[in-house]
Each structure stands twice: as structure tokens, then as C-alpha cells.
Write an enzyme that holds these catalytic residues in place. Structure first.
Site, mmCIF file in Angstrom:
data_model
loop_
_atom_site.group_PDB
_atom_site.id
_atom_site.type_symbol
_atom_site.label_atom_id
_atom_site.label_comp_id
_atom_site.label_asym_id
_atom_site.label_seq_id
_atom_site.Cartn_x
_atom_site.Cartn_y
_atom_site.Cartn_z
ATOM 1 N N ARG A 66 4.996 -0.559 -8.286
ATOM 2 C CA ARG A 66 6.124 -0.675 -9.384
ATOM 3 C C ARG A 66 7.207 0.232 -9.397
ATOM 4 O O ARG A 66 8.233 -0.204 -9.611
ATOM 5 C CB ARG A 66 5.641 -1.151 -10.559
ATOM 6 N N GLY A 119 -1.517 6.337 -2.659
ATOM 7 C CA GLY A 119 -2.753 5.947 -3.804
ATOM 8 C C GLY A 119 -3.767 5.257 -3.154
ATOM 9 O O GLY A 119 -5.181 5.517 -3.403
ATOM 10 N N HIS A 120 -3.461 4.253 -2.281
ATOM 11 C CA HIS A 120 -4.455 3.396 -1.685
ATOM 12 C C HIS A 120 -5.223 4.297 -0.584
ATOM 13 O O HIS A 120 -6.264 4.104 -0.076
ATOM 14 C CB HIS A 120 -3.867 2.183 -0.940
ATOM 15 N N LYS A 125 -5.884 5.594 -11.571
ATOM 16 C CA LYS A 125 -4.511 5.297 -12.305
ATOM 17 C C LYS A 125 -4.665 3.925 -13.109
ATOM 18 O O LYS A 125 -4.029 4.079 -14.406
ATOM 19 C CB LYS A 125 -3.615 4.907 -11.046
ATOM 20 N N GLY A 168 -8.818 3.279 -8.132
ATOM 21 C CA GLY A 168 -7.971 4.365 -8.484
ATOM 22 C C GLY A 168 -8.266 4.470 -10.070
ATOM 23 O O GLY A 168 -8.204 3.552 -10.995
ATOM 24 N N LEU A 191 0.674 -1.062 -0.020
ATOM 25 C CA LEU A 191 -0.147 -0.120 0.065
ATOM 26 C C LEU A 191 0.798 1.230 -0.229
ATOM 27 O O LEU A 191 1.935 1.334 0.632
ATOM 28 C CB LEU A 191 -0.902 -0.024 1.236
#
Ligand code: PAF
Length: 278
Positions: free
Chosen positions: A187, A36-37, A149, A147, A33
Site C-alpha cells: 500500500r 518483506g516477501h 507486519k 510476516g 512483492l
């Protein structure tokens, strides 16, 4: 914050939360995590829901050439973050719970699942849709947070929910970025120092393309120019496209809801990103 690992425990915990909160909000994750989470949990908490996060590294969404064992795992760190973000319950199912040996059903999405990530990672969205449908069935939340993303994933989930008449509202949460524009991703940790310094170029290319398109430039030439710029910067571009934001079909001019999407490899790391363009 309660932590549960079996379906009977999950059902009891969700029933208890229902007695205290007007709604349940689900944040599906694969762990590792980051902020963003955190934004997904924050959106659920701000909406007044009792928030349930799931952590499950879903083998079904990894292709045969993708290394499931290399996926980052940090249960203790993830739990500490979820607690700090105001999560009420964490669902940590095992593979045997999600995929019992006699299981025989999967979701095979088409439409927005075709092309782009669907083409680059065959079977990926089958795995995502199947696990998300299971999580929706297990938790029974009224709202679920994903998200932006992973824009294509968000549209695949939305399409599945509409097609299967699932009683859950899917909320997309804007991408969280580093100050230099790089979208947060589990990543990013695999980038070398030199690659990390170059990585924000991806977002810069998207932003430049959106600006040029808004001024009326032809999509084909903008995409060719930005693709070449990325390649000069050392990216191996998988795709850079202007698409309809819901169907993910390629389009040749900006319009409301259009999206610029990109996937490119920097060394060994495959990065994806997207922005609105319309
Ligand atoms: O975006 C992710 O982390 C995963 O694809 C999801 C939605 C949790 C399904 O495994």
C-alpha cells in the site's frame, strides 16, 4: 524456478521437489512483492526447505467497499523477484481453482480474528483463513512463512492450525522496514510524496509508546497521548492498542508477549503496524 497454474501440475511439481529436498516451505502471497516477501522466502530457503511461493489475489478477503480490481498486480516483476530470491516453485492458481462454483466450505475464525482488523474489515479473516487452509491442503508444506507486519493475521493462522490440527509449522518473520522505520507494504505506493514523508511517524509513535510503557507508565495514558500525537500529524487513527500478542485481547499493562498495534489512515491509504511491548 518452475511455474504452475493447475492443481495436477502443482501436485507433480511438489512430489518432484520432495524427492530432492528434506522439507517444503510455503510462502503465501498476493503478489506485488517487495523486500518483506523476500525476507519470507529467505527464511524458508535458509531453513533448507524447497520453497514454494503462491501468488493469488484472494477475492474472499476483500470487503464490498475494498477495491479488489485496484490491488496492484505485476506477475512478470513478481516472478523475476522470486527467481532472484531462490524460490523453487511458484503456484499461480486461478479463481476457479480456489473457489469452484460448487464450493460450500469456508473457515470462520473467532478468537484472535475478533476486533481490530476483524472489526474494521468484516469477513476479511474468514477470507484469509479459508484461502490459507486451501493453500496448506494444496501444497502440503511442512513449514509456512508469514510476516509479523500483519500480526493479527499471523495469530489467526496460528490459531487455525492449532484448532484444526494441521500438519504445518507456522513461522513468523520480523517486519522489514524502510531506513526511516516505515514498514514495507504494497500500500505504500499509494502514498503521495507528502504522505510518504509523514508515514514513519506511525512507527515512531509505536516505539515511543513501547519505551514509555517499559518505564512503567500507565497504558491508557500512553495510548491517549500517542493517539493525539498521530492525529496532530494528520493521521485518522482507527485503533492504537496494547494487546496480548496471541489472543489479541486488549490489556492494560505490559507483559511478556504483549504487542502494540495500530491502524491509521493517511489520506486515502490505511496503514497498519505493530511492535513488541513487553
Ligand atoms: O498476507 C497476505 O498477503 C494474504 O493475506 C495471504 C496470507 C497471502 C492470504 O491471501
Amino acid at each position: 524456478m518452475q511455474i504452475v497454474r493447475t492443481l495436477p501440475e502443482l501436485r507433480a511439481a511438489c512430489a518432484a521437489l520432495r524427492a530432492t529436498a528434506p522439507r517444503l516451505g510455503l510462502v503465501p502471497t498476493m503478489g506485488a512483492l517487495h523486500a518483506g516477501h523476500g525476507a519470507l522466502v529467505a527464511a524458508s530457503v535458509a531453513g533448507g526447505a524447497a520453497t514454494i511461493a503462491s501468488i493469488f489475489v484472494n477475492p474472499l478477503q476483500f470487503g464490498p467497499t475494498e477495491d479488489l480490481t485496484r490491488y496492484p498486480r505485476d506477475e512478470a516483476g513478481d516472478l523475476a523477484k522470486l527467481q532472484a530470491w531462490g524460490c523453487g516453485l511458484v503456484w499461480l492458481p486461478g479463481v476457479e481453482t480456489m473457489y469452484p462454483a460448487d464450493g460450500a466450505t469456508a473457515i470462520v475464525p473467532a478468537g484472535p480474528a475478533e476486533g481490530w482488523e476483524g472489526a474494521a474489515r468484516p469477513g476479511h479473516f474468514r477470507g484469509v483463513a479459508t484461502v490459507v487452509a486451501k493453500l496448506f491442503g494444496q501444497v502440503g508444506a511442512e513449514t509456512a512463512y508469514f510476516g509479523e507486519k500483519d500480526w493479527q493475521q499471523l495469530q489467526v493462522v496460528r490459531r487455525m492450525v492449532a484448532d484444526l490440527h494441521l500438519p504445518v509449522a507456522v513461522i513468523g518473520v520480523p517486519t522489514v522496514r524502510e531506513p526511516d522505520g516505515l514498514a514495507l507494504s504494497s500500500r505504500n505506493r499509494y502514498l503521495t510524496t507528502a504522505e510518504r514523508a509523514r508515514a514513519p511517524t506511525l512507527h515512531r509513535a509505536l516505539s515511543r509508546a513501547a519505551t514509555t510503557l517499559a518505564r512503567g507508565a500507565a497504558a491508557a495514558s500512553v495510548l491517549t497521548t500517542e493517539r493525539a500525537a498521530l492525529e496532530r500529524d494528520g493521521f485518522a487513527v482507527d485503533y492504537l492498542a496494547l494487546v496480548d500478542g496471541m489472543s489479541l485481547r486488549a490489556i492494560d499493562a505490559v507483559r511478556p508477549g504483549a504487542r502494540l498495534i495500530v491502524a491509521a489512515r493517511l489520506g486515502a491509504v490505511r496503514l497498519i503496524d505493530n511492535i513488541a511491548s513487553g
